[in-house]
Structure formats: C-alpha cells, structure tokens
Design an enzyme around this catalytic site. Structure first.
Site, PDB file in Angstrom:
ATOM      1  N   HIS A   1       0.885  -1.186   0.000  1.00 19.98           N
ATOM      2  CA  HIS A   1       0.000   0.000   0.000  1.00 19.98           C
ATOM      3  C   HIS A   1       0.917   1.228   0.000  1.00 19.98           C
ATOM      4  CE1 HIS A   1      -3.443   2.441   0.598  1.00 19.98           C
ATOM      5  NE2 HIS A   1      -3.845   2.078   1.808  1.00 19.98           N
TER       6      HIS A   1
ATOM      7  N   HIS B   1      -2.443  -2.316  -9.938  1.00 20.37           N
ATOM      8  CA  HIS B   1      -3.474  -1.780  -9.057  1.00 20.37           C
ATOM      9  C   HIS B   1      -4.659  -2.726  -9.022  1.00 20.37           C
ATOM     10  CE1 HIS B   1      -6.192   1.091  -7.175  1.00 20.37           C
ATOM     11  NE2 HIS B   1      -5.073   1.678  -6.780  1.00 20.37           N
TER      12      HIS B   1
ATOM     13  N   ASP C   1       2.312   5.580  -6.750  1.00 18.43           N
ATOM     14  CA  ASP C   1       3.570   5.530  -6.000  1.00 18.43           C
ATOM     15  C   ASP C   1       4.817   5.562  -6.868  1.00 18.43           C
ATOM     16  OD1 ASP C   1       2.555   5.427  -3.361  1.00 18.43           O
ATOM     17  OD2 ASP C   1       1.851   3.400  -3.754  1.00 18.43           O
TER      18      ASP C   1
END
Ligand code: COA
Length: 375
Positions: free
Chosen positions: A222, A261, A312
């Site tokens: 995460h 994802h 990210d």
C-alpha cells in the site's frame, strides 16, 4: 457457505458518496470533481473541505476553514508530546512515530470523548493540522535539531516543508507537495480507508480509526510502495542500466513496486501529474536521472507485463529531488490520506452498521481434548 473472493476483490461492502474510481478509463473523482481539475484549480485546503463537507466552500467558508487548519493552536504539538518523542530511540522509523504520535494526540484533544459529527470535524481539523507538525518534528529530532514552530501564514504544504527544513520552500516545491496531497487524499475503499472504517464502525473514535489507517498504509503493498520505488532507483543507479535491470527483475518474477493496481486497468490518473512535477523538480535540482530511470522502467514493465504505473511510481522521485529522506515518503502520503480517512469516518458514523464479515472455515472439526500429559 457461499463463494468468496480472496482479498475482497471487487466486493462492494457499502455505498459511499466520497470518491469514484473508473478503473477502465483511468478516472478519479472526489465528490463528483475530477482530480485532474482539482489539481489545476484548487489548493489542498479546498479539497479537504470538499471531502469532509461534500461541496466546495464559498469564500467565507474557505477563509474560516483555512484559518482553522493553519492556526498555531491547531498545528502545534503539546510540549509533553514533544518530550515523549524525545524519549524514542533515534532509529524509530517515521511511520512508527506517526502511528504512536497520532495515538498520543488523542490524550491532549479536548473533544477526545465526544463522537458527535461536530466534535469529529473539530478533531479531524486538529489531526490534519498536527500530523505534518509531528512528521517534521521527528525529522528534526532524529537529526539532533530542535523542531521548527509552524508558520500560520503558510498553507499546509508550504508549512510542512518549512517545518522540515527551517527554510521557506520554493514555489515549485510547495506546489508539488500541494498537488501530491490532493492526489493522495482519498481513494475509495482502499486498504487503509477500509481499516479506518472498520474501526469507526465499532463506534470507536476518529483517533483510533486513523491509527488503524496508518497501520495499514505502512505496508509495502500500500503506501509503503513509494519508499520501495526509490530503493529500486538507488539500486539501478543510472538511466543506462535501467532497461537491463528491470528486464532481469521481470525474468526473476520480481514484484515491481509502483506498478499494478487492484482497480485500475490503465495508468493511474494520478501518476501523470507526479511524473510532470518530478521531472520539473529533478531538472531544477540537477537530478533528472530519477525520472529518466523510472520512465525506462515504466516502458519495459508496460510493454512486457501490461501493468501500468500507479500513484507511487513518481511521487518519491519528486520528494527525493527536494532532498526529503526516503523513509518520509509514506508519512507524506499519510498527512494527505488522513483527510480521506476522516471523510470516511464521518460517513461511516452517519450511517453506521458494524462491519463483521465471515470466514469460510477450513480447519479441523470434532477434535477430542487430549490431557497435557498424553500429548
Ligand atoms: C497493488 C497490488 C497489491 C494489487 O494487487 P492485486 O490486485 O492483489 O493483484 P495480484 O497481486 O493478484 O496480481 C495480479 C497479477 O499481476 C501481477 N502483478 C501485479 N502487480 C505487479 C507488480 N507490481 N509487479 C509484477 N507483477 C505484478 C501479479 O504477479 C499477478 O500475476 P499472475 O496472475 O501471473 O500471478 C499489486 O499490483 C502490487 O503488489 N503492486 C506493487 C505494490 C504497489 O505499487 N502498491 C501500491 C498500490 S497504489
């Protein structure tokens, strides 16, 4: 028991009016507004108001809200809390400090025991205002420097950078953090938000829900992924080495951080904004190679695996170009996502039902107790 999906994939657990993700088109909406528009027009503080109250603020509402989020009374940490931070070993990671610090904040909060909507909004303002102070204070303390007092004249993003370094940030640095905060603020029922909602659904308080969120965000699948991306960039070292490095990693079946994802089947719509800002900052700081390495990695992973960049991938390159240490990347994610967690706590409390799923039991049944001397 009926069929189930591992990891609750595609399982709808509740309705929500806060955030919409279109995973096929790569769109992300907060309360109906596309984040592409919000990053262009709205400072982060307006996005905070939008997520909590469901509508953009008018001038009067905006001014009162910004004042509350910026006031020294709401941003400062109690001296006892600073004293507590000084007791922690210097090697304590910033995410551990944040988890412990937010938990401790409730001890100093005058509304701690009040779970009404009004009190929860007041607590949300204080936690959102205090978390950047907490993150910056730890960075200073672990380097043996005194914390920098918040500056009420600066917006949340600029003030955070100011407290971190003791210097007023450049406009580009402040803008980059402001945009990054908007982009990370909410993402539907992601793991940390779900954790926060599960805690809120027991009618526990917002500090407890946010501590649950921080714990879930910390993991490398995460929020922790942005730190792992930077460690990969450091291993690759130069753009020339990137293609061979990532091809070998894929051949070795490595999980490449910053890609893939659960919901998006295309590039995460947040990635392009962070790529643009990381490119600009990298050029300004004389460190363009971070983004060059990531661009090559992204091309190879997309071609070979059909897996695309997520939020990210580029955020760390932007933060690193500003000189922010790698282990502070996930705390920066947290000082933004706290806004989403708070919005979800408010929504959960407004229409609450305990969240309590079932497990399909696969263990043994009907075992006979064996006395200890016969085992
Ligand atoms: C985000 C993530 C946890 C989603 O996981 P998920 O929906 O459970 O998807 P799975 O882990 O089941 O992956 C599905 C397939 O894609 C592959 N895959 C997914 N993400 C991958 C990645 N980052 N690198 C390599 N392969 C990946 C898996 O190996 C799997 O392939 P297989 O079916 O051949 O085994 C996953 O994509 C991941 O680990 N990404 C890296 C961590 C990261 O960047 N997290 C931040 C998310 S914003």
């Amino acid at each position: 028991m009926g069929s189930f999906k591992e990891g609750l994939e595609d399982v709808v657990v509740s309705t929500s009016e806060i955030c919409f993700i279109d995973g096929r088109e790569g769109r992300l909406l907060y309360r109906g507004y596309d984040v592409d528009d919000l990053v262009q027009h709205a400072p982060f503080e307006e996005v905070v108001y939008l997520l909590w109250h469901g509508a953009l603020p008018n001038l009067k509402e905006r001014d009162a809200h910004v004042k509350a989020l910026s006031s020294t009374a709401n941003r400062r940490l109690h001296p006892k809390l600073i004293a507590m931070l000084r007791q922690l070993p210097k090697k304590t990671t910033p995410m551990e400090v944040l988890r412990t610090g937010v938990s401790a904040l409730s001890a100093f909060d005058p509304d701690a025991a009040d779970n009404s909507r009004e009190a929860t909004v007041r607590k949300a303002i204080r936690i959102t205002a205090q978390m950047p102070t907490l993150v910056a204070a730890w960075e200073r303390l672990r380097r043996g420097k005194p914390p920098v007092a918040p500056n009420p004249k600066l917006g949340l993003a600029a003030n955070f950078l100011y407290m971190l370094t003791g210097k007023k940030p450049t406009d580009l640095a402040a803008k980059t953090v402001d945009v990054a905060l908007t982009l990370h603020a909410d993402h539907e029922f992601n793991a940390s938000t779900f954790a926060a909602r599960v805690t809120a659904a027991t009618l526990s308080d917002i500090h407890s829900a946010i501590v649950s969120g921080i714990g879930a965000l910390k993991g490398p699948l995460h929020g922790g992924a942005n730190e792992q991306v930077m460690l990969m960039v450091e291993q690759i070292k130069t753009p020339e080495r990137a293609e061979a490095w990532i091809k070998k990693a894929l051949a070795d079946k490595a999980r490449v951080m910053g890609f893939g994802h659960r919901v998006y089947r295309v590039e995460d719509p947040r990635a392009k904004h962070l790529r643009r800002l990381a490119t600009e900052l990298g050029q300004q700081a004389g460190k363009p190679h971070y983004v060059e390495i990531l661009n090559t990695v992204a091309r190879v992973v997309s071609e070979e695996k059909k897996i695309y960049p997520n939020v990210d991938l580029y955020s760390g390159a932007a933060y690193a170009a500003m000189g922010i240490p790698t282990d502070q990347f996930t705390p920066i994610f947290a000082i933004s996502r706290v806004v989403g967690w708070a919005a979800h706590v408010l929504e959960q409390h407004a229409h609450n039902r305990l969240i309590r799923p079932r497990a399909e039991y696969t263990g043994p049944t009907r075992k006979t107790y064996v006395p200890i001397d016969q085992r």
